[in-house]
Design a protein around this motif. Structure first.
Motif, PDB file in Angstrom:
ATOM      1  N   ASP A  59       0.832  -1.202   0.000  1.00  0.00           N
ATOM      2  CA  ASP A  59       0.000   0.000   0.000  1.00  0.00           C
ATOM      3  C   ASP A  59       0.869   1.256   0.000  1.00  0.00           C
ATOM      4  OD1 ASP A  59      -2.549  -1.287   0.078  1.00  0.00           O
ATOM      5  OD2 ASP A  59      -2.216  -1.750   2.186  1.00  0.00           O
ATOM      6  N   ARG A  60       1.964   1.223   0.764  1.00  0.00           N
ATOM      7  CA  ARG A  60       2.869   2.370   0.796  1.00  0.00           C
ATOM      8  C   ARG A  60       3.492   2.607  -0.572  1.00  0.00           C
ATOM      9  NH1 ARG A  60       6.212   0.934   6.346  1.00  0.00           N
ATOM     10  NH2 ARG A  60       4.488   1.203   7.820  1.00  0.00           N
ATOM     11  N   VAL A  61       3.959   1.524  -1.193  1.00  0.00           N
ATOM     12  CA  VAL A  61       4.607   1.650  -2.497  1.00  0.00           C
ATOM     13  C   VAL A  61       3.627   2.187  -3.532  1.00  0.00           C
ATOM     14  CG1 VAL A  61       5.662   0.358  -4.391  1.00  0.00           C
ATOM     15  CG2 VAL A  61       6.339  -0.115  -2.039  1.00  0.00           C
ATOM     16  N   VAL A  62       2.408   1.643  -3.544  1.00  0.00           N
ATOM     17  CA  VAL A  62       1.397   2.130  -4.492  1.00  0.00           C
ATOM     18  C   VAL A  62       1.119   3.606  -4.254  1.00  0.00           C
ATOM     19  CG1 VAL A  62      -1.029   1.967  -5.176  1.00  0.00           C
ATOM     20  CG2 VAL A  62       0.319  -0.113  -4.865  1.00  0.00           C
ATOM     21  N   GLY A  63       1.022   3.999  -2.974  1.00  0.00           N
ATOM     22  CA  GLY A  63       0.788   5.407  -2.664  1.00  0.00           C
ATOM     23  C   GLY A  63       1.899   6.299  -3.182  1.00  0.00           C
ATOM     24  N   LEU A  64       3.141   5.874  -3.009  1.00  0.00           N
ATOM     25  CA  LEU A  64       4.273   6.668  -3.484  1.00  0.00           C
ATOM     26  C   LEU A  64       4.331   6.694  -5.009  1.00  0.00           C
ATOM     27  CD1 LEU A  64       6.900   5.413  -0.895  1.00  0.00           C
ATOM     28  CD2 LEU A  64       5.824   7.667  -0.969  1.00  0.00           C
ATOM     29  N   GLU A  65       3.942   5.582  -5.639  1.00  0.00           N
ATOM     30  CA  GLU A  65       3.958   5.535  -7.092  1.00  0.00           C
ATOM     31  C   GLU A  65       2.953   6.495  -7.706  1.00  0.00           C
ATOM     32  OE1 GLU A  65       3.329   1.410  -7.926  1.00  0.00           O
ATOM     33  OE2 GLU A  65       5.471   1.016  -8.210  1.00  0.00           O
ATOM     34  N   THR A  66       1.887   6.787  -7.004  1.00  0.00           N
ATOM     35  CA  THR A  66       0.895   7.726  -7.535  1.00  0.00           C
ATOM     36  C   THR A  66       1.383   9.166  -7.462  1.00  0.00           C
ATOM     37  OG1 THR A  66      -0.227   8.005  -5.402  1.00  0.00           O
ATOM     38  CG2 THR A  66      -1.002   6.220  -6.855  1.00  0.00           C
ATOM     39  N   GLY A  67       2.473   9.403  -6.733  1.00  0.00           N
ATOM     40  CA  GLY A  67       3.026  10.747  -6.662  1.00  0.00           C
ATOM     41  C   GLY A  67       3.056  11.346  -5.282  1.00  0.00           C
ATOM     42  N   ALA A  68       2.709  10.575  -4.244  1.00  0.00           N
ATOM     43  CA  ALA A  68       2.753  11.113  -2.885  1.00  0.00           C
ATOM     44  C   ALA A  68       4.192  11.369  -2.459  1.00  0.00           C
ATOM     45  CB  ALA A  68       2.095  10.146  -1.912  1.00  0.00           C
ATOM     46  N   ASP A  69       4.382  12.387  -1.633  1.00  0.00           N
ATOM     47  CA  ASP A  69       5.710  12.722  -1.123  1.00  0.00           C
ATOM     48  C   ASP A  69       5.989  12.077   0.227  1.00  0.00           C
ATOM     49  OD1 ASP A  69       6.767  14.995  -3.035  1.00  0.00           O
ATOM     50  OD2 ASP A  69       4.642  15.382  -2.691  1.00  0.00           O
ATOM     51  N   ASP A  70       4.938  11.666   0.923  1.00  0.00           N
ATOM     52  CA  ASP A  70       5.105  10.996   2.210  1.00  0.00           C
ATOM     53  C   ASP A  70       3.840  10.189   2.479  1.00  0.00           C
ATOM     54  OD1 ASP A  70       6.217  10.163   4.556  1.00  0.00           O
ATOM     55  OD2 ASP A  70       6.650  12.168   5.320  1.00  0.00           O
ATOM     56  N   TYR A  71       3.920   9.278   3.475  1.00  0.00           N
ATOM     57  CA  TYR A  71       2.833   8.324   3.732  1.00  0.00           C
ATOM     58  C   TYR A  71       2.807   8.076   5.236  1.00  0.00           C
ATOM     59  CZ  TYR A  71      -0.032   4.157   2.592  1.00  0.00           C
ATOM     60  OH  TYR A  71      -1.035   3.232   2.459  1.00  0.00           O
ATOM     61  N   ILE A  72       1.716   8.447   5.890  1.00  0.00           N
ATOM     62  CA  ILE A  72       1.596   8.301   7.337  1.00  0.00           C
ATOM     63  C   ILE A  72       0.467   7.325   7.637  1.00  0.00           C
ATOM     64  CG2 ILE A  72       1.215   9.487   9.525  1.00  0.00           C
ATOM     65  CD1 ILE A  72       2.086  12.070   8.182  1.00  0.00           C
ATOM     66  N   THR A  73       0.765   6.314   8.454  1.00  0.00           N
ATOM     67  CA  THR A  73      -0.249   5.307   8.774  1.00  0.00           C
ATOM     68  C   THR A  73      -0.865   5.563  10.145  1.00  0.00           C
ATOM     69  OG1 THR A  73       1.469   3.847   9.664  1.00  0.00           O
ATOM     70  CG2 THR A  73       0.859   3.536   7.360  1.00  0.00           C
ATOM     71  N   LYS A  74      -2.150   5.221  10.256  1.00  0.00           N
ATOM     72  CA  LYS A  74      -2.868   5.304  11.533  1.00  0.00           C
ATOM     73  C   LYS A  74      -2.595   4.050  12.360  1.00  0.00           C
ATOM     74  CE  LYS A  74      -6.630   7.609   9.044  1.00  0.00           C
ATOM     75  NZ  LYS A  74      -8.056   7.542   8.671  1.00  0.00           N
ATOM     76  N   PRO A  75      -2.574   4.155  13.688  1.00  0.00           N
ATOM     77  CA  PRO A  75      -2.713   5.385  14.484  1.00  0.00           C
ATOM     78  C   PRO A  75      -1.431   6.210  14.441  1.00  0.00           C
ATOM     79  CG  PRO A  75      -2.272   3.537  15.929  1.00  0.00           C
ATOM     80  CD  PRO A  75      -2.418   2.959  14.547  1.00  0.00           C
ATOM     81  N   PHE A  76      -1.549   7.487  14.719  1.00  0.00           N
ATOM     82  CA  PHE A  76      -0.383   8.362  14.663  1.00  0.00           C
ATOM     83  C   PHE A  76      -0.512   9.441  15.731  1.00  0.00           C
ATOM     84  CE2 PHE A  76      -3.594   9.778  11.634  1.00  0.00           C
ATOM     85  CZ  PHE A  76      -3.869  11.047  12.119  1.00  0.00           C
ATOM     86  N   GLU A  77       0.615  10.089  16.016  1.00  0.00           N
ATOM     87  CA  GLU A  77       0.644  11.238  16.919  1.00  0.00           C
ATOM     88  C   GLU A  77       0.565  12.506  16.069  1.00  0.00           C
ATOM     89  OE1 GLU A  77       0.761  11.583  20.172  1.00  0.00           O
ATOM     90  OE2 GLU A  77       0.909   9.467  20.760  1.00  0.00           O
ATOM     91  N   LEU A  78      -0.239  13.463  16.503  1.00  0.00           N
ATOM     92  CA  LEU A  78      -0.359  14.703  15.742  1.00  0.00           C
ATOM     93  C   LEU A  78       0.985  15.409  15.600  1.00  0.00           C
ATOM     94  CD1 LEU A  78      -3.729  16.244  16.975  1.00  0.00           C
ATOM     95  CD2 LEU A  78      -3.216  15.218  14.759  1.00  0.00           C
ATOM     96  N   ARG A  79       1.847  15.237  16.598  1.00  0.00           N
ATOM     97  CA  ARG A  79       3.168  15.876  16.516  1.00  0.00           C
ATOM     98  C   ARG A  79       3.961  15.339  15.343  1.00  0.00           C
ATOM     99  NH1 ARG A  79       5.413  14.921  22.441  1.00  0.00           N
ATOM    100  NH2 ARG A  79       4.373  12.932  21.988  1.00  0.00           N
ATOM    101  N   GLU A  80       3.799  14.029  15.050  1.00  0.00           N
ATOM    102  CA  GLU A  80       4.507  13.450  13.907  1.00  0.00           C
ATOM    103  C   GLU A  80       3.966  14.022  12.596  1.00  0.00           C
ATOM    104  OE1 GLU A  80       5.373   9.174  11.668  1.00  0.00           O
ATOM    105  OE2 GLU A  80       4.016   9.265  13.372  1.00  0.00           O
ATOM    106  N   VAL A  81       2.637  14.143  12.503  1.00  0.00           N
ATOM    107  CA  VAL A  81       2.042  14.711  11.295  1.00  0.00           C
ATOM    108  C   VAL A  81       2.556  16.129  11.069  1.00  0.00           C
ATOM    109  CG1 VAL A  81      -0.111  15.367  10.159  1.00  0.00           C
ATOM    110  CG2 VAL A  81      -0.016  13.280  11.529  1.00  0.00           C
ATOM    111  N   LEU A  82       2.552  16.941  12.133  1.00  0.00           N
ATOM    112  CA  LEU A  82       3.034  18.315  12.019  1.00  0.00           C
ATOM    113  C   LEU A  82       4.507  18.359  11.631  1.00  0.00           C
ATOM    114  CD1 LEU A  82       1.285  19.965  15.095  1.00  0.00           C
ATOM    115  CD2 LEU A  82       0.827  20.425  12.686  1.00  0.00           C
ATOM    116  N   ALA A  83       5.301  17.453  12.199  1.00  0.00           N
ATOM    117  CA  ALA A  83       6.732  17.426  11.882  1.00  0.00           C
ATOM    118  C   ALA A  83       6.956  17.095  10.415  1.00  0.00           C
ATOM    119  CB  ALA A  83       7.448  16.411  12.772  1.00  0.00           C
ATOM    120  N   ARG A  84       6.202  16.145   9.902  1.00  0.00           N
ATOM    121  CA  ARG A  84       6.365  15.764   8.491  1.00  0.00           C
ATOM    122  C   ARG A  84       5.881  16.878   7.565  1.00  0.00           C
ATOM    123  NH1 ARG A  84       6.809   9.916   7.332  1.00  0.00           N
ATOM    124  NH2 ARG A  84       7.151   8.834   9.289  1.00  0.00           N
ATOM    125  N   ILE A  85       4.787  17.544   7.939  1.00  0.00           N
ATOM    126  CA  ILE A  85       4.318  18.678   7.143  1.00  0.00           C
ATOM    127  C   ILE A  85       5.378  19.772   7.107  1.00  0.00           C
ATOM    128  CG2 ILE A  85       2.667  20.587   7.115  1.00  0.00           C
ATOM    129  CD1 ILE A  85       0.548  18.622   8.120  1.00  0.00           C
TER     130      ILE A  85
END
Length: 216
Positions: A59-85
């Motif tokens: 799923d990660r590889v397919v997501g990146l192949e479509t053109g995504a720059d990053d891929y975050i899986t649930k569950p996650f910490e909001l701090r990680e999302v903000l850091a990646r943004i």
């Protein structure tokens, strides 16, 4: 921040005002996130971060192949999302200048670029052009990868080194995703992506950017 509940809402939001980044869920009513990512990438190089409960490698590889720059899986910490943004926005910069406020001072490396094999990579404007002037759109990830390759020409770089130089250790679990990024970049700069002459694979070692690179 603008919110959209589905694909139609996303397109309306992007048509109404340019965005600096799209945070895209995969499972949504109507069009899924992969379909939307392909459509966004076909018209824009805007950074895309996929946010999903699908954490399998495929799923990660397919997501990146479509053109995504990053891929975050649930569950996650909001701090990680903000850091990646923040990491992606630091690389790409704002996509439009603020309407108010002083004009920023010129950057010291204004005009700095790398040229190689009929290409010119502008490190300030973050653009790739043929020497004839034709612009070739790159995603944020593709630009960073090409910048790293061109800055380390004729040196073998393994996946770990590329991850460190391009994304940082947050992408350590995506080593196969790096291969996908290389494949996508080859399609844009190689005359024959199936038999690359610029980004060559060194079996058991990594990749080498086989070109004479000049600055300026």
């Amino acid at each position: 921040v603008s919110e959209a509940a589905d694909g139609a809402g996303l397109r309306e939001a992007l048509d109404r005002e340019p965005a600096d980044l799209v945070l895209l869920d995969l499972v949504m009513p109507g069009e899924d996130g992969l379909t939307l990512a392909r459509k966004i990438r076909s018209r824009s190089d805007i950074p895309i971060i996929m946010l999903t409960g699908k954490g399998d490698l495929i799923d990660r590889v397919v997501g990146l192949e479509t053109g995504a720059d990053d891929y975050i899986t649930k569950p996650f910490e909001l701090r990680e999302v903000l850091a990646r943004i923040r990491t992606i926005l630091r690389r790409t910069g704002p996509r439009r200048r603020p309407e108010r406020g002083p004009t920023p001072a010129p950057r010291k490396n204004e005009g700095e670029a790398l040229t190689f094999e009929g290409w010119r990579l502008d490190l300030v404007k973050r653009e790739l052009r043929r020497l004839s002037g034709e612009l070739v759109p790159l995603t944020a990830g593709e630009f960073e990868l090409l910048r790293v390759f061109a800055s380390h020409a004729n040196r073998v770089l393994n996946r770990d080194q590329l991850i460190d130089l391009v994304k940082g250790r947050d992408w350590a679990s995506y080593d196969r995703g790096m291969d996908t990024q290389v494949m996508r970049l080859r399609k844009k700069i190689e005359r024959d992506p199936g038999n690359p002459s610029l980004i060559k694979t060194v079996r058991g070692a990594g990749y080498v950017f086989a070109a004479e690179v000049k600055t300026g």
